[in-house]
Write a protein that holds these residues in place. Structure first.
Motif, mmCIF file in Angstrom:
data_model
loop_
_atom_site.group_PDB
_atom_site.id
_atom_site.type_symbol
_atom_site.label_atom_id
_atom_site.label_comp_id
_atom_site.label_asym_id
_atom_site.label_seq_id
_atom_site.Cartn_x
_atom_site.Cartn_y
_atom_site.Cartn_z
ATOM 1 N N UNK A 85 0.845 -1.183 0.000
ATOM 2 C CA UNK A 85 0.000 0.000 0.000
ATOM 3 C C UNK A 85 0.888 1.243 0.000
ATOM 4 N N UNK A 86 0.555 2.179 -0.880
ATOM 5 C CA UNK A 86 1.292 3.429 -1.026
ATOM 6 C C UNK A 86 0.334 4.604 -0.895
ATOM 7 N N UNK A 87 0.801 5.692 -0.299
ATOM 8 C CA UNK A 87 0.052 6.943 -0.427
ATOM 9 C C UNK A 87 0.227 7.389 -1.879
ATOM 10 N N UNK A 88 -0.578 8.313 -2.316
ATOM 11 C CA UNK A 88 -0.411 8.822 -3.684
ATOM 12 C C UNK A 88 0.989 9.390 -3.881
ATOM 13 N N UNK A 89 1.492 10.066 -2.867
ATOM 14 C CA UNK A 89 2.830 10.666 -2.940
ATOM 15 C C UNK A 89 3.908 9.584 -3.045
ATOM 16 N N UNK A 90 3.786 8.522 -2.248
ATOM 17 C CA UNK A 90 4.744 7.421 -2.317
ATOM 18 C C UNK A 90 4.679 6.738 -3.682
ATOM 19 N N UNK A 91 3.444 6.539 -4.190
ATOM 20 C CA UNK A 91 3.295 5.869 -5.484
ATOM 21 C C UNK A 91 3.853 6.726 -6.615
ATOM 22 N N UNK A 92 3.717 8.027 -6.497
ATOM 23 C CA UNK A 92 4.259 8.919 -7.520
ATOM 24 C C UNK A 92 5.768 8.741 -7.649
ATOM 25 N N UNK A 93 6.453 8.505 -6.524
ATOM 26 C CA UNK A 93 7.903 8.269 -6.570
ATOM 27 C C UNK A 93 8.204 6.974 -7.332
ATOM 28 N N UNK A 94 7.362 5.947 -7.147
ATOM 29 C CA UNK A 94 7.527 4.693 -7.890
ATOM 30 C C UNK A 94 7.289 4.950 -9.374
ATOM 31 N N UNK A 95 6.223 5.670 -9.689
ATOM 32 C CA UNK A 95 5.913 5.972 -11.092
ATOM 33 C C UNK A 95 7.029 6.758 -11.758
ATOM 34 N N UNK A 96 7.646 7.668 -11.022
ATOM 35 C CA UNK A 96 8.758 8.434 -11.588
ATOM 36 C C UNK A 96 9.911 7.512 -11.979
ATOM 37 N N UNK A 97 10.173 6.480 -11.172
ATOM 38 C CA UNK A 97 11.203 5.502 -11.525
ATOM 39 C C UNK A 97 10.768 4.711 -12.756
ATOM 40 N N UNK A 98 9.507 4.310 -12.779
ATOM 41 C CA UNK A 98 9.000 3.490 -13.883
ATOM 42 C C UNK A 98 9.022 4.243 -15.209
ATOM 43 N N UNK A 99 8.645 5.503 -15.193
ATOM 44 C CA UNK A 99 8.613 6.259 -16.441
ATOM 45 C C UNK A 99 10.014 6.573 -16.962
ATOM 46 N N UNK A 100 11.027 6.410 -16.110
ATOM 47 C CA UNK A 100 12.401 6.611 -16.542
ATOM 48 C C UNK A 100 13.020 5.377 -17.180
ATOM 49 N N UNK A 101 12.272 4.278 -17.179
ATOM 50 C CA UNK A 101 12.786 3.029 -17.746
ATOM 51 C C UNK A 101 12.510 2.960 -19.240
ATOM 52 N N UNK A 102 13.262 2.121 -19.930
ATOM 53 C CA UNK A 102 13.088 1.912 -21.364
ATOM 54 C C UNK A 102 11.886 0.995 -21.580
ATOM 55 N N UNK A 103 10.759 1.556 -21.983
ATOM 56 C CA UNK A 103 9.551 0.741 -22.117
ATOM 57 C C UNK A 103 9.541 -0.107 -23.387
ATOM 58 N N UNK A 104 10.628 -0.085 -24.150
ATOM 59 C CA UNK A 104 10.774 -0.992 -25.286
ATOM 60 C C UNK A 104 11.543 -2.251 -24.884
ATOM 61 N N UNK A 105 11.994 -2.304 -23.643
ATOM 62 C CA UNK A 105 12.670 -3.472 -23.107
ATOM 63 C C UNK A 105 11.604 -4.452 -22.628
ATOM 64 N N UNK A 106 11.717 -5.719 -23.007
ATOM 65 C CA UNK A 106 10.685 -6.710 -22.674
ATOM 66 C C UNK A 106 10.523 -6.900 -21.170
ATOM 67 N N UNK A 107 11.605 -6.879 -20.416
ATOM 68 C CA UNK A 107 11.510 -7.034 -18.962
ATOM 69 C C UNK A 107 10.784 -5.852 -18.335
ATOM 70 N N UNK A 108 11.077 -4.661 -18.825
ATOM 71 C CA UNK A 108 10.406 -3.468 -18.320
ATOM 72 C C UNK A 108 8.911 -3.546 -18.637
#
Length: 160
Positions: A48-71
């Motif tokens: 469980x994340x607060x919206x603020x905590x989840x936003x930090x996770x999303x910031x990491x996720x959006x920095x990843x290469x979404x053309x990579x199959x593992x990502x």
């Protein structure tokens, strides 16, 4: 600054899958924080994340290469289990049935503060998991991780 959640809190689920958010947790996440994100954990628990905590996770996720199959696989896994939830005015949170089922949550539940997220465990599973780590293993983990170069700035890498 992201609010950190510390400590373990026993709560009880009612027949509708609701629990009362402990006052200490409400204080740590900040009064007025009513919106949370819940995902399946990598073990038999929910995260469980607060919206603020989840936003930090999303910031990491959006920095990843979404053309990579593992990502892409990771993103599909996370987003397929993601469920926004809201704490009501009485301080209760209702967990969706699919979340209850995934984590085996029935009545007695433990909220485990993990600083940047909170784990939601079936109480018996939590106790079994906690008791399964020997004192020697705890000593090894603390020495190896806290006493070395593990940092958040270089995920997956450490100095020896």
């Amino acid at each position: 600054m992201i609010k950190k959640v510390r400590g373990n809190y026993e709560v009880t689920l009612d027949q509708k899958g609701r629990f009362m958010m402990p006052a200490a947790v409400r204080k740590m996440v900040g009064e007025g924080t009513n919106n949370f994100v819940i995902i399946h954990g990598i073990g038999p628990y929910l995260e469980m994340y607060t919206e603020e905590q989840w936003e930090a996770v999303e910031n990491k996720l959006t920095g990843l290469n979404d053309y990579n199959e593992d990502v892409e696989e990771l993103l599909m896994d996370l987003m397929s289990t993601l469920q926004p939830v809201e704490m009501d005015a009485a301080g209760r949170m209702t967990l969706p049935k699919r979340m209850l089922s995934y984590a085996g949550l029935t009545k007695d539940v433990v909220l485990q503060g993990m600083l940047n997220k909170t784990l939601i465990w079936n109480q018996e599973t939590y106790q079994d998991n906690n008791n399964s780590r020997s004192q020697e293993r705890r000593k090894e983990l603390r020495g190896r991780i806290l006493g070395s170069g593990y940092t958040n700035s270089t995920p997956g890498q450490h100095e020896n």
